[in-house]
Design a protein around this motif. Sequence first.
Motif, mmCIF file in Angstrom:
data_model
loop_
_atom_site.group_PDB
_atom_site.id
_atom_site.type_symbol
_atom_site.label_atom_id
_atom_site.label_comp_id
_atom_site.label_asym_id
_atom_site.label_seq_id
_atom_site.Cartn_x
_atom_site.Cartn_y
_atom_site.Cartn_z
ATOM 1 N N ALA A 1 11.581 -28.529 -4.389
ATOM 2 C CA ALA A 1 12.294 -28.604 -5.664
ATOM 3 C C ALA A 1 11.558 -27.766 -6.700
ATOM 4 C CB ALA A 1 12.397 -30.060 -6.138
ATOM 5 N N PRO B 1 16.988 -29.018 -6.312
ATOM 6 C CA PRO B 1 16.544 -28.811 -4.933
ATOM 7 C C PRO B 1 16.341 -27.322 -4.647
ATOM 8 C CG PRO B 1 18.503 -30.207 -5.035
ATOM 9 C CD PRO B 1 18.334 -29.615 -6.390
ATOM 10 N N ASP B 2 15.275 -27.016 -3.932
ATOM 11 C CA ASP B 2 15.010 -25.636 -3.531
ATOM 12 C C ASP B 2 14.198 -25.652 -2.236
ATOM 13 O OD1 ASP B 2 14.575 -22.958 -3.252
ATOM 14 O OD2 ASP B 2 13.152 -22.787 -4.920
ATOM 15 N N LEU C 1 14.851 -31.620 -12.190
ATOM 16 C CA LEU C 1 14.454 -30.801 -11.051
ATOM 17 C C LEU C 1 15.669 -30.441 -10.220
ATOM 18 C CD1 LEU C 1 12.422 -33.629 -11.094
ATOM 19 C CD2 LEU C 1 10.995 -31.963 -9.920
ATOM 20 N N LEU D 1 8.870 -35.334 -5.490
ATOM 21 C CA LEU D 1 9.474 -35.348 -6.817
ATOM 22 C C LEU D 1 8.513 -35.955 -7.836
ATOM 23 C CD1 LEU D 1 13.146 -36.521 -6.117
ATOM 24 C CD2 LEU D 1 12.304 -34.189 -6.463
ATOM 25 N N ASP E 1 21.241 -32.482 -9.119
ATOM 26 C CA ASP E 1 19.832 -32.299 -9.422
ATOM 27 C C ASP E 1 19.226 -33.676 -9.613
ATOM 28 O OD1 ASP E 1 20.532 -33.104 -12.005
ATOM 29 O OD2 ASP E 1 20.334 -31.114 -12.879
ATOM 30 N N GLN F 1 22.927 -23.818 -4.932
ATOM 31 C CA GLN F 1 22.941 -24.901 -3.953
ATOM 32 C C GLN F 1 24.213 -24.834 -3.129
ATOM 33 O OE1 GLN F 1 22.141 -28.939 -5.372
ATOM 34 N NE2 GLN F 1 21.565 -28.037 -7.340
#
Length: 344
Positions: free
Chosen positions: A286, A278-279, A276, A256, A216, A206
Amino acid sequence: MTRAAGDETRRRVAIFTDETGWHTRKLKEALARRGFEGRCVDLEQCRFDTGAGPSGLVIPGFGRNLPLAGIVRGIAGGSLEQITKRLGVLHALRELGVPIYNDARAIERSVDKSMTSFLLHKAGVATPQAWAIEDAAQARRLLMRETAARRCLVLKPMFGSQGKGLQKVGWVSNEEGGDASGGQTVPLPDLKSVGGLAYLQRFIPQPESEQAPGFDWRVMVIGGRAVAAMKRVSPHWVRNVAQGARSVASPLLPALAQLAEAAAAALDMDYAGVDLVPDPASPLGAQVIEVNGVAAWRGLQKVTPFDIAQAIVDDLLARRLGVPLLVGAAGQVCQIGSGVTRSA
């Protein structure tokens, strides 16, 4: 085993825990509001005894009777034999018709990180690629391939919790969100030092700074529904509250909620704490990195008005025991036949 309908033991719920404190107090209070009694029981003290009564089990605090239901709040560590017996008690209670929340099968799935990764992958839930390898040569070859691609992996204890014992291996950049060209290669430790097995999960980096440290999400799922979320914020890449991360209020975004609910369903859990990261490259923004079957929620409760303990108890009573709720015109929630009310 027969229990008279009016027997007071039918209103006793076992809270299985190896330590008492804030969580057990909240569960007891939530049960009391519904007219039930919560009794803390250490699985270490439970025993099989086929001569002790019809059930073949002895649950301290319940005499020759069985609890109406059980909520699993904690299981102490121990030898393979001890853990097998403690989980065996939970399995046996299920066989005897006592609802266990979460039951032993769900706990086993979540405690075993390799099985968690497998079940999430099987269900199509976005989760980092993971490996569980006993052969040291295979593990080294894997790490060489990942390192050549400038990827970092996280080596996790198979049965670890609270962010303890995590290590980065492979290509570790100098700054988590920085240029992948600046970093170093970190080899695998001797597998004997990690129980003879390498559980590895691909690291999701991140961008972060002193002004905006990384985070997260922890999402609580109860009865198949995501009910609350928070951000766990920390300048360190391990962002468990137990490791010093700050709990920060966060909206429960639809993406989410969708991911967390799918993760809990994949492991067939009554309640779960879903972690989870973040992506932006993931379709829902995520990925699920862990699913906790004996989830703590004190940090989350500090930043949400939603009563998590009450929701757990209400879901247990309604969905697993068939004890319905009535909502009166004055906004009161009443347990049918109990004479007990609480504010909605």
